[in-house]
Design an enzyme around this catalytic site. Structure first.
Site, PDB file in Angstrom:
ATOM      1  CB  SER A   1      -0.980   0.004   1.176  1.00 26.63           C
ATOM      2  OG  SER A   1      -0.293   0.092   2.394  1.00 26.63           O
TER       3      SER A   1
ATOM      4  CG  LEU B   1      18.298  -4.438   2.969  1.00 24.43           C
ATOM      5  CD1 LEU B   1      17.990  -3.001   2.581  1.00 24.43           C
ATOM      6  CD2 LEU B   1      18.308  -5.338   1.735  1.00 24.43           C
TER       7      LEU B   1
ATOM      8  CG  HIS C   1       9.416   1.861  12.159  1.00 26.09           C
ATOM      9  ND1 HIS C   1       9.407   0.483  12.029  1.00 26.09           N
ATOM     10  CD2 HIS C   1       9.262   2.114  13.474  1.00 26.09           C
ATOM     11  CE1 HIS C   1       9.253  -0.064  13.217  1.00 26.09           C
ATOM     12  NE2 HIS C   1       9.162   0.897  14.112  1.00 26.09           N
TER      13      HIS C   1
ATOM     14  CG  ASP D   1      21.849   3.138  10.975  1.00 28.86           C
ATOM     15  OD1 ASP D   1      21.052   2.186  11.118  1.00 28.86           O
ATOM     16  OD2 ASP D   1      22.116   3.933  11.899  1.00 28.86           O
ATOM     17  CD  GLU D   2      26.902  -1.323   8.550  1.00 31.55           C
ATOM     18  OE1 GLU D   2      27.336  -2.099   9.419  1.00 31.55           O
ATOM     19  OE2 GLU D   2      27.622  -0.734   7.724  1.00 31.55           O
TER      20      GLU D   2
HETATM   21  C1  GRF Z   1       3.816  -0.669   6.860  1.00 27.26           C
HETATM   22  O1  GRF Z   1       3.133  -0.388   8.048  1.00 27.26           O
HETATM   23  C2  GRF Z   1       5.279  -0.425   7.061  1.00 27.26           C
HETATM   24  O2  GRF Z   1       5.567   0.682   7.830  1.00 27.26           O
HETATM   25  C3  GRF Z   1       5.664  -1.678   7.789  1.00 27.26           C
HETATM   26  O3  GRF Z   1       4.969  -2.679   7.087  1.00 27.26           O
HETATM   27  C4  GRF Z   1       3.766  -2.147   6.563  1.00 27.26           C
HETATM   28  C5  GRF Z   1       3.736  -2.445   5.099  1.00 27.26           C
HETATM   29  O4  GRF Z   1       2.571  -2.087   4.463  1.00 27.26           O
HETATM   30  N1  GRF Z   1       7.070  -1.827   7.877  1.00 27.26           N
HETATM   31  P1  GRF Z   1       2.443  -2.084   2.888  1.00 27.26           P
HETATM   32  O5  GRF Z   1       3.085  -3.353   2.337  1.00 27.26           O
HETATM   33  O6  GRF Z   1       3.116  -0.847   2.358  1.00 27.26           O
HETATM   34  O7  GRF Z   1       0.968  -2.063   2.623  1.00 27.26           O
END
Ligand code: GRF
Length: 208
Positions: free
Chosen positions: A17, A95, A111, A143-144
């Site tokens: 999304s 990663l 996030h 970052d890492e």
């Molecule tokens: C989002 O809430 C993102 O922040 C988290 O996973 C979800 C992914 O949603 N890491 P989508 O695949 O973009 O719908």
């Protein structure tokens, strides 16, 4: 005279999304999504990319269990497409340091928490269980570490006491869908820089 588009690639693992929000938002801003790579072959976001005519690829640990090799192949694919920015949009895997170094300062992530609170998986559920009164969304450079890179944008909102988890999730996602395209536009238009004296600090042109 129009300049060359700013080239981004989007990495996903699932629904996509946030990818859709980028597809819908950035085309008129001189930004081109030149590729979508998924960590799982069944990521629904791949269909969204196909529907938008964007090239896709899958780099899964199911196909290549050695993470370093998987990330090398992914990095090669991105380099071939000459990407200016790698956008992690619901990419649910870490990663390797080699990958992060290769694209240093050119990877961002969205996030669903006000970092540094609630890094890692299940951030929304953790915030609700913790009973926080204010929650939010962060876009940060990668970052890492886990969700530990320099913070680019944050948007906070109040969480009401009567919480319906699915409505709460929906609210987080709506904010993500606004904040991530905004961050990409800011970077593409050259309005974002790291403080040369302290690389934790991100300076936006609007900060003066
Ligand atoms: C989002 O809430 C993102 O922040 C988290 O996973 C979800 C992914 O949603 N890491 P989508 O695949 O973009 O719908």
């Amino acid at each position: 005279m129009s300049s060359a588009p700013f080239r981004i690639a989007v990495l996903i693992s699932g629904e996509g999304s946030n990818l859709q929000a980028l597809i819908d938002d950035v085309a008129d801003a001189g930004i081109e999504i030149v590729g979508v790579a998924a960590s799982r072959a069944d990521a629904r976001g791949l269909e969204r990319a196909d529907a938008a005519g964007i090239e896709t690829a899958v780099f899964s640990l199911a196909d290549e269990p050695e993470r370093e090799k998987r990330d090398e192949a992914l990095a090669g694919w991105l380099a071939e497409r000459d990407v200016d920015l790698v956008v992690l949009a619901g990419f649910m895997e870490l990663l390797t340091p080699g990958f992060i170094r290769r694209f240093a300062g050119r990877i961002i992530n969205v996030h669903p928490a006000l970092l540094p609170a609630f890094p890692g998986l299940g951030a929304i559920e953790q915030a609700v269980e913790h009973g926080v009164k204010v929650a939010g969304v962060t876009v940060h450079f990668v970052d890492e570490g886990v969700d530990s890179g320099p913070i680019l944008l944050q948007e906070a909102f109040e969480l009401p006491y009567h919480r319906d988890i699915s409505a709460t999730r929906q609210h987080f996602h709506e904010v993500e869908h606004r904040l991530l395209p905004r961050a990409v536009r800011l970077i593409a238009s050259g309005q974002v820089s790291l403080d040369p004296d302290n690389h934790r600090l991100v300076r936006l042109e609007s900060d003066g």
